[in-house]
Design a protein around this motif. Sequence first.
Motif, PDB file in Angstrom:
ATOM      1  N   CYS A  50      -5.257  -1.238 -10.127  1.00 58.60           N
ATOM      2  CA  CYS A  50      -6.096  -0.844  -8.997  1.00 58.60           C
ATOM      3  C   CYS A  50      -7.469  -0.402  -9.498  1.00 58.60           C
ATOM      4  N   HIS A 108      -9.585   1.451  -8.169  1.00 62.74           N
ATOM      5  CA  HIS A 108      -9.972   2.801  -7.765  1.00 62.74           C
ATOM      6  C   HIS A 108      -9.805   3.768  -8.943  1.00 62.74           C
ATOM      7  N   GLU A 109      -8.543   4.051  -9.333  1.00 62.48           N
ATOM      8  CA  GLU A 109      -8.336   4.924 -10.492  1.00 62.48           C
ATOM      9  C   GLU A 109      -7.294   4.355 -11.441  1.00 62.48           C
ATOM     10  N   GLY A 110      -7.100   3.053 -11.402  1.00 60.30           N
ATOM     11  CA  GLY A 110      -6.209   2.406 -12.361  1.00 60.30           C
ATOM     12  C   GLY A 110      -4.740   2.485 -12.025  1.00 60.30           C
ATOM     13  N   GLY A 111      -4.400   2.689 -10.779  1.00 63.99           N
ATOM     14  CA  GLY A 111      -2.995   2.771 -10.373  1.00 63.99           C
ATOM     15  C   GLY A 111      -2.274   1.437 -10.548  1.00 63.99           C
ATOM     16  N   TRP A 139      -0.880   4.843  -5.214  1.00 71.86           N
ATOM     17  CA  TRP A 139      -1.517   6.132  -5.522  1.00 71.86           C
ATOM     18  C   TRP A 139      -2.305   6.701  -4.356  1.00 71.86           C
ATOM     19  N   HIS A 140      -3.235   5.924  -3.805  1.00 70.81           N
ATOM     20  CA  HIS A 140      -4.042   6.464  -2.696  1.00 70.81           C
ATOM     21  C   HIS A 140      -4.124   5.508  -1.510  1.00 70.81           C
ATOM     22  N   GLN A 141      -3.245   4.513  -1.512  1.00 67.89           N
ATOM     23  CA  GLN A 141      -3.091   3.631  -0.343  1.00 67.89           C
ATOM     24  C   GLN A 141      -4.301   2.775  -0.014  1.00 67.89           C
ATOM     25  N   TRP A 142      -5.126   2.472  -0.994  1.00 70.84           N
ATOM     26  CA  TRP A 142      -6.150   1.466  -0.716  1.00 70.84           C
ATOM     27  C   TRP A 142      -5.440   0.136  -0.495  1.00 70.84           C
ATOM     28  N   CYS A 152      -1.999   0.166  -2.585  1.00 66.17           N
ATOM     29  CA  CYS A 152      -1.795   0.869  -3.850  1.00 66.17           C
ATOM     30  C   CYS A 152      -0.922   2.109  -3.630  1.00 66.17           C
TER      31      CYS A 152
HETATM   32  S1  FES Z   1      -5.630   4.248  -7.815  1.00 69.57           S
HETATM   33 FE1  FES Z   1      -5.212   2.771  -6.313  1.00 69.57          FE
HETATM   34  S2  FES Z   1      -5.934   3.679  -4.495  1.00 69.57           S
HETATM   35 FE2  FES Z   1      -6.388   5.135  -6.012  1.00 69.57          FE
END
Ligand code: FES
Length: 114
Positions: free
Chosen positions: A39, A41-44, A78-81, A76
């Motif tokens: 991901c 965003h933060e690597g999820g 982690w934060h549902q993007w 995702c």
């Molecule tokens: S790491 Fe995927 S939405 Fe934050």
Amino acid sequence: MVATVDEIPPGSSKVVPIGRHGVGVYNVGGTFYAIANYCPHEGGPLCAGRTRGRTVVDESVPGDSVMVRDNEFIYCPWHQWGFELATGTTAVKPEWSIRTYPVRVVGDDVLVTA
Ligand code: FES
């Protein structure tokens, strides 16, 4: 070859060892998609998330929204993007799309070009 068609029936997916994080191969109603398991965003671990549709506004129904294009988006864990499997784009931040890979089915084999 990354899998046989039987290994990924419609509605399922498989993460295969391509690249650093792996590549998730998805079968959505008989169409195959492949995305990086990462991901932006933060690597999820994106492919550990669930697929579902996308919610759109429809004022003619109770709750004013409906789910469309079932399972064509990955969310995702982690934060549902949410990302569109076909294009890798996200509505959250369009410039942060994920990498997608071409998939071909030849006979019983699913092939990903990485
Ligand atoms: S790491 Fe995927 S939405 Fe934050």
